[in-house]
Design an enzyme around this catalytic site. Structure first.
Site, mmCIF file in Angstrom:
data_model
loop_
_atom_site.group_PDB
_atom_site.id
_atom_site.type_symbol
_atom_site.label_atom_id
_atom_site.label_comp_id
_atom_site.label_asym_id
_atom_site.label_seq_id
_atom_site.Cartn_x
_atom_site.Cartn_y
_atom_site.Cartn_z
ATOM 1 N N CYS A 58 0.620 3.280 3.271
ATOM 2 C CA CYS A 58 1.311 2.603 4.377
ATOM 3 C C CYS A 58 2.820 2.821 4.253
ATOM 4 C CB CYS A 58 0.974 1.112 4.395
ATOM 5 S SG CYS A 58 -0.666 0.732 5.070
ATOM 6 N N HIS B 199 -4.244 0.528 8.434
ATOM 7 C CA HIS B 199 -4.705 0.435 7.054
ATOM 8 C C HIS B 199 -6.205 0.157 7.007
ATOM 9 C CE1 HIS B 199 -4.584 -0.286 2.719
ATOM 10 N NE2 HIS B 199 -5.519 -1.182 2.986
ATOM 11 N N CYS C 52 0.846 -1.203 0.000
ATOM 12 C CA CYS C 52 0.000 0.000 0.000
ATOM 13 C C CYS C 52 0.882 1.254 0.000
ATOM 14 C CB CYS C 52 -0.933 -0.017 1.209
ATOM 15 S SG CYS C 52 -1.803 1.545 1.454
ATOM 16 N N HIS D 150 -9.043 14.444 1.958
ATOM 17 C CA HIS D 150 -8.399 15.594 1.324
ATOM 18 C C HIS D 150 -8.819 16.857 2.075
ATOM 19 C CE1 HIS D 150 -7.532 13.471 -2.633
ATOM 20 N NE2 HIS D 150 -8.492 12.684 -2.160
ATOM 21 N N ASN E 299 -12.859 10.129 -1.359
ATOM 22 C CA ASN E 299 -13.364 9.380 -2.511
ATOM 23 C C ASN E 299 -13.434 7.906 -2.154
ATOM 24 O OD1 ASN E 299 -13.417 11.733 -4.114
ATOM 25 N ND2 ASN E 299 -11.242 11.521 -4.551
ATOM 26 N N HIS F 287 -8.308 8.120 3.045
ATOM 27 C CA HIS F 287 -7.670 9.438 3.178
ATOM 28 C C HIS F 287 -8.714 10.525 3.018
ATOM 29 C CE1 HIS F 287 -7.321 8.095 -1.035
ATOM 30 N NE2 HIS F 287 -7.483 9.354 -1.380
ATOM 31 N N ASP G 21 -0.313 16.838 -0.705
ATOM 32 C CA ASP G 21 -0.567 16.039 -1.912
ATOM 33 C C ASP G 21 0.492 16.344 -2.969
ATOM 34 O OD1 ASP G 21 -3.391 14.544 -3.067
ATOM 35 O OD2 ASP G 21 -1.911 15.192 -4.549
ATOM 36 N N HIS H 13 -6.179 3.400 0.435
ATOM 37 C CA HIS H 13 -5.956 3.573 1.880
ATOM 38 C C HIS H 13 -6.758 4.810 2.239
ATOM 39 C CE1 HIS H 13 -3.038 3.498 5.517
ATOM 40 N NE2 HIS H 13 -3.831 4.550 5.705
#
Ligand code: 5GP
Ligand code: ZN
Length: 113
Positions: free
Chosen positions: A7, A46, A4, A101, A86, A99, A30, A97
């Protein structure tokens, strides 16, 4: 998860520009920013997406949302910002994984889709 990407970023195997870190989460800028400020906040455990959130791990997500305002303040987003996650193919999730934003630093467009 050894294969990943995020990770690997948490482990330091892949370098990142850190914005915040504690025992439960990590935040970094990002690589392909969609706004003047674009930071990703991820749990250190994870989880593939929002679809993996359950009673047993929801405390990590609650924690992330408790630190997002602090990160936003550090990033000078007093005038507002957007938090986006998303999920899956239709949600255009490219990294599997979980996340969040954080987008800001300008007056964002109204479009969500
Ligand atoms: P998603 O499309 O899955 O919601 O968002 C994944 C995000 O991860 C994208 O905005 C993409 O630019 C970012 N990203 C992908 N690979 C890397 C990387 O190696 N480093 C950093 N800092 N961001 C990445
Ligand atoms: Zn992972």
């Amino acid at each position: 998860m050894s294969d990943c990407l995020f990770c690997k970023i948490i482990n330091g195997d892949i370098p990142s520009n850190k914005a915040y870190e504690d025992e439960k989460c990590y935040a970094f800028h990002d690589i392909n920013p969609q706004a003047p400020v674009h930071v990703l906040v991820i749990p250190k455990i994870h989880l593939s997406s929002v679809n993996d959130i359950c009673e047993e791990n929801a405390n990590v997500v609650a924690h992330i949302f408790s630190v997002i305002p602090k990160i936003a303040k550090e990033l000078n987003l007093e005038n507002g910002y957007r938090v986006v996650t998303n999920i899956g193919e239709d949600g255009r999730q490219s990294v599997k994984h979980l996340h969040f934003h954080i987008l800001g630093g300008k007056n964002l467009t109204e479009f969500m889709a």
